[in-house]
Every structure is written in C-alpha cells, then in structure tokens.
Design an enzyme around this catalytic site. Structure first.
Site, mmCIF file in Angstrom:
data_model
loop_
_atom_site.group_PDB
_atom_site.id
_atom_site.type_symbol
_atom_site.label_atom_id
_atom_site.label_comp_id
_atom_site.label_asym_id
_atom_site.label_seq_id
_atom_site.Cartn_x
_atom_site.Cartn_y
_atom_site.Cartn_z
ATOM 1 N N THR A 11 -10.414 -18.738 -5.294
ATOM 2 C CA THR A 11 -10.526 -19.060 -6.847
ATOM 3 C C THR A 11 -9.646 -20.226 -7.295
ATOM 4 O O THR A 11 -10.324 -21.067 -8.223
ATOM 5 C CB THR A 11 -9.653 -17.913 -7.618
ATOM 6 O OG1 THR A 11 -10.787 -16.595 -7.328
ATOM 7 C CG2 THR A 11 -9.670 -17.939 -9.053
ATOM 8 N N THR A 93 -7.953 -14.503 -2.502
ATOM 9 C CA THR A 93 -6.909 -13.532 -2.336
ATOM 10 C C THR A 93 -7.473 -12.229 -1.932
ATOM 11 O O THR A 93 -7.039 -11.480 -1.042
ATOM 12 C CB THR A 93 -6.652 -13.176 -3.806
ATOM 13 O OG1 THR A 93 -7.508 -12.637 -4.687
ATOM 14 C CG2 THR A 93 -5.543 -14.114 -4.689
ATOM 15 N N ASP A 94 -8.819 -12.189 -2.063
ATOM 16 C CA ASP A 94 -9.539 -10.940 -1.597
ATOM 17 C C ASP A 94 -9.220 -10.625 0.013
ATOM 18 O O ASP A 94 -9.114 -9.291 0.288
ATOM 19 C CB ASP A 94 -11.179 -10.938 -1.781
ATOM 20 C CG ASP A 94 -11.483 -11.017 -3.366
ATOM 21 O OD1 ASP A 94 -10.639 -10.279 -3.847
ATOM 22 O OD2 ASP A 94 -12.388 -11.136 -3.534
ATOM 23 N N LYS A 164 -3.171 -6.991 -0.896
ATOM 24 C CA LYS A 164 -3.855 -7.186 -2.233
ATOM 25 C C LYS A 164 -3.675 -5.795 -3.069
ATOM 26 O O LYS A 164 -4.363 -4.807 -2.572
ATOM 27 C CB LYS A 164 -4.907 -7.838 -2.239
ATOM 28 C CG LYS A 164 -5.461 -8.242 -3.606
ATOM 29 C CD LYS A 164 -6.691 -8.991 -3.616
ATOM 30 C CE LYS A 164 -7.126 -9.124 -5.096
ATOM 31 N NZ LYS A 164 -8.085 -10.188 -5.334
ATOM 32 N N TYR A 283 2.838 16.687 11.597
ATOM 33 C CA TYR A 283 1.898 17.633 11.498
ATOM 34 C C TYR A 283 1.078 18.082 12.512
ATOM 35 O O TYR A 283 0.890 17.166 13.351
ATOM 36 C CB TYR A 283 1.282 17.113 10.240
ATOM 37 C CG TYR A 283 1.934 17.172 8.782
ATOM 38 C CD1 TYR A 283 2.362 18.172 8.027
ATOM 39 C CD2 TYR A 283 2.247 15.966 8.608
ATOM 40 C CE1 TYR A 283 3.254 17.927 6.896
ATOM 41 C CE2 TYR A 283 3.029 15.635 7.425
ATOM 42 C CZ TYR A 283 3.534 16.906 6.540
ATOM 43 O OH TYR A 283 4.395 16.679 5.480
HETATM 44 N N1 ASP Z 1 -13.110 -13.742 -4.732
HETATM 45 C C1 ASP Z 1 -11.904 -14.635 -4.609
HETATM 46 C C2 ASP Z 1 -11.820 -15.097 -3.010
HETATM 47 O O1 ASP Z 1 -11.036 -14.183 -2.310
HETATM 48 C C3 ASP Z 1 -10.797 -14.003 -5.163
HETATM 49 C C4 ASP Z 1 -9.604 -15.193 -5.181
HETATM 50 O O2 ASP Z 1 -9.523 -16.124 -4.679
HETATM 51 O O3 ASP Z 1 -8.615 -14.735 -5.997
HETATM 52 O O4 ASP Z 1 -11.980 -15.952 -2.540
#
Ligand code: ASP
Length: 338
Positions: A11, A93-94, A164, A283
């Site tokens: 982004t 970020t993804d 994330k 467990y």
């Molecule tokens: N869709 C974008 C990416 O991960 C989201 C971002 O950059 O925050 O490239």
C-alpha cells in the site's frame, strides 16, 4: 551511514481512491524525494525488487529478497568496510509476517538490522501512517539491532513472532508472545531480548513450497486431509485448538498424522490461539497426536511454523524429512520461540 532500501510493493506506494481499488502504482517517484527528511537519517539507496500487492508474493519472492539482502550485507565499499549499515524493506502488510519469518530463517547469520515496514494508507495520502513508519524504519536500520524486524506504529517487533492483527487500525501488527524489540516514544527504548550479532553465513535459498496449513474446526473431515497427503504434500502444519488439541473421537485427525508419518511427511502442530504455548501432553487429543508422531511448535506463530518447515524441508533429503523437522523444531533458530 548508508542504508539500502528494497521495494517489494504494498500500500505504501499504491494509488487509488474511494472509487478505485488500491493497486500497485508505477514507481515513477523516488521515495527519498517524496520524503526528503529521510536524508537526515542516512544516505539511502533504493532498489525496486518487485512492485506487488503482498498477497501475490510467493516463496520464490522470499528467496529472491533474502538473496538481495544477503548480497547487501556482504557488499563492501571502496575502503573495504561494509557498504551498508542496515537494510530497510518496504512491503505490503498482508503477508509481511510471512516474509519476515522466512527472512529470519533464510538469514540465520545477521550482524545488522533488517527492518520491514509498510503502511495502512499510501504515502501520497494526507492522512497516512507511511511517513512515520518510513522514518522510524530507517532510523532503526541505523541501530545495532541484528534482527529481522517489523516496524509499525512506533514499535519494532521481532519478524518471526509477529502477525497481522488489524486490517483497519494503524497498529496493524502484534507479537502476542514476545515483547516489542524496540518502542519508539519520546525516546527509543530497546528491549533486553534483542539477539546478539551473528556472523553472516553463506546463503542457502532452498525451500519446499509444498506445505499445507490447515486450521482445525469442529466438523473437519479427515478424508480431505488424507486426500491432500496423496497429492504430493511434503509437510503439514495443523493450527490446532488451544494448547495443541485435535479431535481424536469423531472425525479424528490421529489417522491423518499416522498416515503422514508413514510417508515421511512431518506434521507440525501450532495453535490457533495467538498467545500461549503448544503442550501436546496437556490434553488427550494432543497426547494422541504426539504418540502418532506430531511435532509441537511451542509458542511459534503459524507464519513462523510454516516458513520454518518450508525451509527445513528444502534442505532435508528425501527420506529424512520427519527427522529434519523434529530437529529444527526442537530449538529456536532466530528467536521464534521461547
Ligand atoms: N494489500 C496490501 C498488501 O499487503 C495491504 C498493505 O500493504 O497494507 O500489499
């Protein structure tokens, strides 16, 4: 000091508005001329490796990026001293937590900072987190922090512990089982757990992408997983419940784990709870999984467990996959588990 900044996309440099989806922009503008204040931190050399939404990155992109970072760490200036004091990576970020984890395992020797950053809003927006994140990332890259970290919203997180957590707020990342490496407030507070410097090792980019991650849920049909095992899966990460529990009565996953072991496919059990430790003995479901051959991932994030398994399997010979995975998951290689 001189830094190298690798662009991979995301982004931060995208263009779009309320009417059009955000998409990678042409890299016509130089980041340093967009944000000249960066010159006050260091001389920054920018290189465009990719220009992708990070949801389109693949394991071979991690390897290409790791190789480029490795090359930068080994580069020397005219005086024979290291050319760069640190590395910054601009990334979406993804999948940033996956890339950061992969880099941590592909670059086991690190003597300088490798700082990934990105933003929730593009740099060109008036109201954006990109400017602060870039300034912080470049500043951190000049510091003696020999880690692959994610710099976001005034914190540096260990990359192989981060995930994330927020697709809306500006605090996109958390590392629920590991305190931030650095907090940037009025001052800069460096945590005591930053790893010591390790000499840069020769680069090994082998990776096995045929690994499957499956989240357990009530009703998961084990025959679907048995089918996947028959279609060439080389490793399996199960995101189990809580402390590593899997169903063992109706729709039991135990026969899947046994079938995997029989064909030398390691099964690693991580947890779908972001915080806490996988303890397979806690467990009956986890104990049965351990008896069937499953390997616990302690408090590793699923992103770290997946990338560690891919890289371990890339280096393991045929017939030695389970043994190699068991050994790799018995120790922390980059601070990915306590
Ligand atoms: N869709 C974008 C990416 O991960 C989201 C971002 O950059 O925050 O490239």
């Amino acid at each position: 000091m001189r830094l190298v900044l690798f662009h991979t996309g995301g982004t931060l440099m995208m263009r779009g508005d309320a009417l059009q989806p955000l998409a990678p922009d042409v890299y016509t503008r130089d980041l340093v001329s967009e944000l000249p204040i960066l010159r006050k931190i260091a001389d920054i050399e920018s290189r465009i490796l990719f220009n992708l939404d990070s949801s389109d990155l693949q394991p071979h992109h991690w390897v290409a990026l790791a190789e480029a970072v490795h090359g930068a760490l080994e580069a020397k200036g005219d005086d024979g001293a290291p050319r760069y004091g640190g590395v910054v990576v601009v990334h979406g970020t993804d999948t940033m937590a996956y890339t950061a984890s992969a880099l941590a395992f592909l670059l086991p020797g690190l003597d300088r900072a490798v700082i990934l950053t990105g933003s929730q809003r593009p740099l060109a927006d008036v109201r954006t987190d990109a400017r602060a994140n870039l300034v912080d990332a470049c500043h951190l890259a000049t510091m003696p922090i020999p880690e692959v970290g994610i710099c976001f919203d005034s914190r540096l997180l260990r990359g192989c512990r981060a995930t994330k957590l927020d697709a809306w707020g500006m605090t996109a990342f958390g590392s629920p089982s590991c305190a931030p490496l650095v907090e940037l407030g009025v001052g800069v507070r460096v945590g005591p757990h930053v790893l010591a410097s390790r000499p840069v090792a020769p680069f090994d980019g082998r990776i096995e992408p045929r690994v499957l991650v499956v989240r357990t849920f009530p009703g998961l049909d084990p025959s679907l997983l048995l089918g996947a095992l028959g279609s060439g899966v080389r490793g399996l990460v199960i995101e189990a419940f809580g402390a590593g529990n899997v169903p063992r009565l109706e729709n039991s996953l135990i026969p899947v784990i046994e079938a995997a072991r029989a064909i030398d496919v390691p099964v690693v059990i991580a947890s779908q709870s972001p915080r806490g430790v996988v303890e397979l003995g806690r467990y009956e479901g986890g104990s049965a999984a351990a008896r069937a051959g499953a390997i616990g991932a302690a408090d590793m994030t699923p992103e770290a467990a997946l990338t560690k398994l891919m890289i371990t399997l890339g280096r393991a010979g045929d017939g030695g996959r389970v043994v190699a995975a068991r050994e790799a998951f018995s120790a922390s290689l980059a601070g990915e588990m306590d």
